[in-house]
Write a protein that holds these residues in place. Structure first.
Motif, mmCIF file in Angstrom:
data_model
loop_
_atom_site.group_PDB
_atom_site.id
_atom_site.type_symbol
_atom_site.label_atom_id
_atom_site.label_comp_id
_atom_site.label_asym_id
_atom_site.label_seq_id
_atom_site.Cartn_x
_atom_site.Cartn_y
_atom_site.Cartn_z
ATOM 1 N N VAL A 95 0.837 -1.215 0.010
ATOM 2 C CA VAL A 95 0.145 0.032 0.077
ATOM 3 C C VAL A 95 0.783 1.147 -0.196
ATOM 4 C CG1 VAL A 95 -2.027 -0.976 1.253
ATOM 5 C CG2 VAL A 95 -0.330 0.081 2.481
ATOM 6 N N GLN A 96 2.052 1.090 0.452
ATOM 7 C CA GLN A 96 3.051 2.373 0.245
ATOM 8 C C GLN A 96 3.766 2.605 -0.772
ATOM 9 O OE1 GLN A 96 3.764 4.649 2.916
ATOM 10 N NE2 GLN A 96 2.114 3.360 3.878
ATOM 11 N N ASP A 97 3.469 1.734 -2.062
ATOM 12 C CA ASP A 97 4.170 1.924 -3.332
ATOM 13 C C ASP A 97 3.107 2.714 -3.934
ATOM 14 O OD1 ASP A 97 5.266 1.683 -6.062
ATOM 15 O OD2 ASP A 97 5.704 -0.391 -5.466
ATOM 16 N N PRO A 98 3.270 3.862 -4.420
ATOM 17 C CA PRO A 98 2.360 4.650 -5.322
ATOM 18 C C PRO A 98 2.055 3.946 -6.673
ATOM 19 C CG PRO A 98 4.526 5.873 -4.481
ATOM 20 C CD PRO A 98 4.749 4.452 -4.263
ATOM 21 N N ALA A 99 3.021 3.088 -7.186
ATOM 22 C CA ALA A 99 2.646 2.246 -8.552
ATOM 23 C C ALA A 99 1.577 1.580 -8.213
ATOM 24 C CB ALA A 99 4.111 1.396 -8.917
ATOM 25 N N ASN A 100 1.521 0.788 -7.070
ATOM 26 C CA ASN A 100 0.242 -0.017 -6.699
ATOM 27 C C ASN A 100 -1.099 0.724 -6.807
ATOM 28 O OD1 ASN A 100 1.755 -2.238 -6.723
ATOM 29 N ND2 ASN A 100 2.431 -2.109 -4.686
#
Length: 218
Positions: A95-100
């Motif tokens: 959830v911390q990965d902007p790409a996801n």
């Protein structure tokens, strides 16, 4: 009917705290323009021994922080709860990965907010109530820079963070509060009393000096 609610609340507090002697939070006051505080989060057993929940400094509620405009407030948050499991760590990093979020915002929302993917409710989250041991701090109502709070970050068990705030000379006086603000876990934190109060006192030109108010007691 309206008079019943306060009566029930009083009765609950009277029983829960063992009589009429309600405990007040510990108060920590700045000296010589500085207040340094350590808030250690660890599990605490309830007064009657039936519940275990996270707490600040081994107390049912966090200490009250009393400061003045122009003071420096330095708070070190220490997380002594258990660290995340491997699966919880994977969910947190996801959830911390902007790409996801860009690729599948709905899925990130479900995981981040601990929701049921089928209907969006919070009673049976698809990925469980993960990350309840993550903590951070939000100083609610106080005019503190969000860049210092960094609410998008959370501390895992065994981690710590120090927050340093220079309270503005013109900061309005009042009662504010601090609390855990890890998204998806705030209700859990509130029910555990994982919060405390901040009193920012007035100055000589404040309304506190008005006749009547000056003679009043808290």
């Amino acid at each position: 009917m309206n008079s019943v609610v306060p009566l029930l609340l009083f009765s609950f507090l009277h029983v829960a705290f063992g009589g009429s002697n309600l405990n007040q939070p510990t108060e920590l006051k700045s000296e010589n323009g500085l207040l340094e505080v350590t808030l250690t989060v660890a599990d605490l057993q309830s007064i009657r021994g039936g519940k275990i929940a996270p707490a600040y400094n081994g107390e049912p509620i966090g200490p009250t922080l009393r400061v003045k405009p122009g003071d420096t407030l330095r708070v070190t948050l220490v997380n002594n709860l258990r660290p995340m499991t491997e699966s919880e760590r994977e969910l947190y990093e996801y959830v911390q990965d902007p790409a996801n979020e860009e690729a599948n915002e709905a899925n990130v929302t479900v995981i981040y907010n601990r929701l049921d993917a089928s209907n969006g409710n919070v009673y049976n989250p698809t990925f469980g109530f993960w990350g309840l041991n993550l903590v951070n701090l939000h100083f609610h109502g106080a005019q503190f820079p969000p860049s210092i709070e960094q609410l998008d970050l959370a501390l895992d068990g065994g981690e710590s963070k120090t927050y340093t705030f220079e309270i503005a000379e013109d900061h309005e006086p009042g009662l504010f509060w601090y609390h855990n603000h890890v998204h998806g876990t705030t209700s859990h934190a509130y029910l555990a009393n994982l919060y405390g109060f901040i009193v920012i006192e007035g100055t000589d030109s404040d309304i506190d000096q008005a006749p009547g108010i000056q003679r009043a007691t808290e």
